[in-house]
Design an enzyme around this catalytic site. Structure first.
Site, mmCIF file in Angstrom:
data_model
loop_
_atom_site.group_PDB
_atom_site.id
_atom_site.type_symbol
_atom_site.label_atom_id
_atom_site.label_comp_id
_atom_site.label_asym_id
_atom_site.label_seq_id
_atom_site.Cartn_x
_atom_site.Cartn_y
_atom_site.Cartn_z
ATOM 1 N N ALA A 1 -10.310 1.248 10.661
ATOM 2 C CA ALA A 1 -8.986 1.161 10.791
ATOM 3 C C ALA A 1 -8.436 0.073 12.017
ATOM 4 C CB ALA A 1 -8.409 2.438 11.259
ATOM 5 N N SER B 1 -8.942 -0.489 4.849
ATOM 6 C CA SER B 1 -8.356 0.968 5.373
ATOM 7 C C SER B 1 -6.827 1.246 5.228
ATOM 8 C CB SER B 1 -8.486 1.130 7.039
ATOM 9 O OG SER B 1 -8.151 2.341 7.511
ATOM 10 N N GLN C 1 -9.040 1.710 0.634
ATOM 11 C CA GLN C 1 -9.495 2.981 1.049
ATOM 12 C C GLN C 1 -8.187 3.884 1.346
ATOM 13 O OE1 GLN C 1 -8.638 3.997 4.463
ATOM 14 N NE2 GLN C 1 -9.185 6.205 4.038
ATOM 15 N N TYR D 1 -6.219 7.592 2.176
ATOM 16 C CA TYR D 1 -5.936 8.892 2.778
ATOM 17 C C TYR D 1 -4.714 9.602 1.758
ATOM 18 C CZ TYR D 1 -8.867 8.120 6.909
ATOM 19 O OH TYR D 1 -9.707 7.892 7.791
ATOM 20 N N THR E 1 -10.845 8.870 0.592
ATOM 21 C CA THR E 1 -11.839 9.594 1.791
ATOM 22 C C THR E 1 -11.299 11.194 1.702
ATOM 23 O OG1 THR E 1 -11.514 7.949 3.131
ATOM 24 C CG2 THR E 1 -11.648 10.266 4.173
ATOM 25 N N LYS F 1 -15.359 9.128 -1.119
ATOM 26 C CA LYS F 1 -16.160 8.586 0.292
ATOM 27 C C LYS F 1 -16.261 9.706 1.025
ATOM 28 C CE LYS F 1 -15.677 5.408 4.233
ATOM 29 N NZ LYS F 1 -15.613 6.530 5.055
ATOM 30 N N HIS G 1 -18.146 9.642 7.874
ATOM 31 C CA HIS G 1 -17.189 9.261 8.520
ATOM 32 C C HIS G 1 -17.458 8.379 9.745
ATOM 33 C CE1 HIS G 1 -12.526 9.434 7.831
ATOM 34 N NE2 HIS G 1 -12.758 8.637 9.119
ATOM 35 N N ARG H 1 -17.709 10.568 12.786
ATOM 36 C CA ARG H 1 -16.531 11.115 13.525
ATOM 37 C C ARG H 1 -15.723 12.357 13.151
ATOM 38 N NH1 ARG H 1 -14.632 5.838 15.768
ATOM 39 N NH2 ARG H 1 -12.583 5.935 15.183
#
Length: 387
Positions: free
Chosen positions: A99, A126, A147, A149, A175, A250, A274, A277
Site C-alpha cells: 500500500a 494494492s 488486490q 479489500y 485478501t 490471498k 500478510h 502484519r
C-alpha cells in the site's frame, strides 16, 4: 561556510551513490531505506504484528530448508520462464500488493509498474495504492493483478472491480485474512496517518481516500470503519458474479481453507500471513506451504509471499510445490532508495540469484525443480540405496 556545506552535500551524495553502486543483495536496501525514510513511514513498511515473532519466522524458516544439489548436469542453458494463470512471465517472481507507495518515493506505484513490466513479470496493485488503477495502466503495457479489500458498501467494490477490468488488469487477488487490522504496535506508537499530500487514489472520488489522524493507528481506525468483517465464502461466489477476472485468494494458511478455496472456484491461492502484519504466531508461510499444496492436489496453482529475500528462497518455495512467489517489502525499500531503478535492480538480483541456484542444483527449467532438490526437518529419514 557555504563552501563547507556544499562540500558536505557533495560528500554525502557521493557516499550514497557509492552505497547504491555496491548493493549486492536485496536486504541492503532496507538498511538504506531506514536512513532515508521518516520513522513513521519506515515503521509502517517494516513492522509486523504484536511481538513480531511471525515477522522473524518468515525469514528464519527458510534457513531450515537445505538443498540436495545434483552434480554433473549440463546447465549451460537455464530457462527461468514460467506461466501464471495463462500469462507467460520471465521468472516465477512477482510483485505483491504493498500500500501507499508514494510514501516511499514520489513516483510510487508508477515506478513499480514500469520496473515490473521491464522485468517481464506481474505487478499486483494494492486497493490502498496512492496511484489508481487507471494511473498504473497509463504507464504502458504489462500484466497486472488487482488486490481487493471488500468494503461494507458493495457498490464501492463493484465500481472498483469494474474499473480494474476496464484498465486491463488480469486477475483479482482477494485478501481474505483482514476482517480487522492486526495490532501493529509501531503504527499505534507513531499515530500512523497517510501524509496530507497523499490519498488512497482508488477511493478519492468516493470520499474514502483519506486516512484521518486518531489516538491509535489511523489505518486501523479506517479499516474498522470501512472493511466488511462479515466477509465469508459466499462472498467469493458473489465476486465471481460481478467480474470475469480470475480470482486468487490471498491469505490461506491451512489445508481446510485450501480445500474450501478449491470448492469455491478460486483460480489460485496465495499462501500468505500478510507479511506477518495480521495474526502474530501464525506460521511462516513457507512452513504452511506444503500443507496447502497437498490439500489442493494440483487442482489449482498455489503461490507464496512472505520472507522472500534471496533467489535461494524462491527455489525452496518452488521445490515445495509453489507455482511462484510474490515480493513486497523489497519493492518498497528499493523504491525508497532509488525509485524505479531500485525496483528494477531488486527484480534483477532475485532473478540472477534464482538462476544461479537452479544451475548449482542441477535444474535447467522450472519443471525440473522438485521436492527431491531439498530436505526439511520434517522429512522422514532417507534410506540410502545400496550400490
Amino acid at each position: 561556510m557555504i563552501l563547507n556545506s556544499l562540500w558536505y552535500l557533495l560528500q554525502q551524495t557521493a557516499l550514497m551513490s557509492h552505497k547504491m553502486e555496491t548493493i549486492t543483495n536485496v536486504m541492503e536496501y532496507e538498511i538504506l531505506a531506514k536512513e532515508r525514510l521518516p520513522k513513521m513511514i519506515y515503521d509502517y513498511y517494516a513492522s509486523g504484528a504484536e511481538d513480531q515473532w511471525t515477522l522473524q519466522e518468515n525469514r528464519n524458516a527458510f534457513s531450515r530448508i537445505l538443498f540436495r544439489p545434483r552434480i554433473l548436469v549440463d546447465v549451460s542453458n537455464i530457462d527461468t520462464t514460467t506461466s501464471v494463470l495463462g500469462f507467460k512471465i520471465s521468472m516465477p517472481i512477482m510483485v505483491a500488493p504493498t500500500a501507499m507507495q508514494k510514501m516511499a518515493h514520489p513516483e510510487g506505484e508508477y515506478a513499480t509498474a514500469r520496473a515490473t513490466s521491464a522485468a517481464g513479470t506481474i505487478m499486483t496493485l494494492s486497493s490502498w495504492g496512492t496511484s489508481s488503477v487507471e494511473e498504473v495502466a497509463s504507464t504502458g503495457p504489462g500484466i497486472r493483478f488487482f488486490q481487493l479489500y471488500v468494503y461494507k458498501d458493495r457498490n464501492v467494490v463493484m465500481q472498483l472491480v469494474k474499473r480494474a477490468e476496464r484498465a486491463g488488469f488480469k486477475a483479482v487477488a482477494l485478501t481474505v485474512d483482514t476482517p480487522r487490522l492486526g495490532r501493529r504496535e509501531a503504527d499505534i506508537k507513531n499515530r500512523f496517518v497517510l501524509p496530507p499530500n497523499l490519498s488512497l487514489k482508488n477511493f478519492e472520488g468516493l470520499d474514502l481516500g483519506k486516512i484521518d489522524k486518531t489516538d491509535d493507528s489511523g489505518l486501523a481506525s479506517y479499516v474498522a470503519g470501512q472493511v466488511d468483517q462479515s466477509l465469508s465464502w459466499k462472498d467469493v461466489k458473489w465476486l465471481q458474479t460481478i467480474t470475469h477476472l480470475q480470482i486468487l485468494l490471498k491469505g490461506v494458511l491451512t489445508a481446510e481453507d485450501a480445500r474450501l478455496a478449491v470448492e469455491s472456484g478460486a483460480a489460485g491461492i496465495i499462501v500468505s500471513n500478510h507479511g506477518a502484519r495480521q495474526l502474530d504466531y501464525a506460521p511462516a508461510t513457507v512452513m504452511a506451504l506444503e500443507e496447502v499444496i497437498k490439500a489442493v492436489q494440483g487442482r489449482l496453482p498455489v503461490f507464496l509471499d512472505g520472507g522472500i529475500r534471496r533467489g535461494t528462497d524462491v527455489f525452496k518455495a518452488l521445490a515445495l510445490g509453489a507455482s511462484g512467489v510474490f515480493i513486497g517489502r523489497p519493492v518498497v525499500f528499493s523504491l525508497a532508495v532509488d525509485g524505479e531503478a531500485g525496483v528494477r535492480k531488486v527484480l534483477q538480483m532475485l532473478h540472477d540469484e534464482f538462476e544461479l541456484t537452479m544451475a548449482l542444483s542441477g535444474c535447467r527449467s522450472i519443471k525440473e525443480i522438485t521436492r527431491s532438490n531439498i530436505t526439511t526437518p520434517w522429512d522422514p529419514p532417507r534410506v540410502t540405496p545400496r550400490l
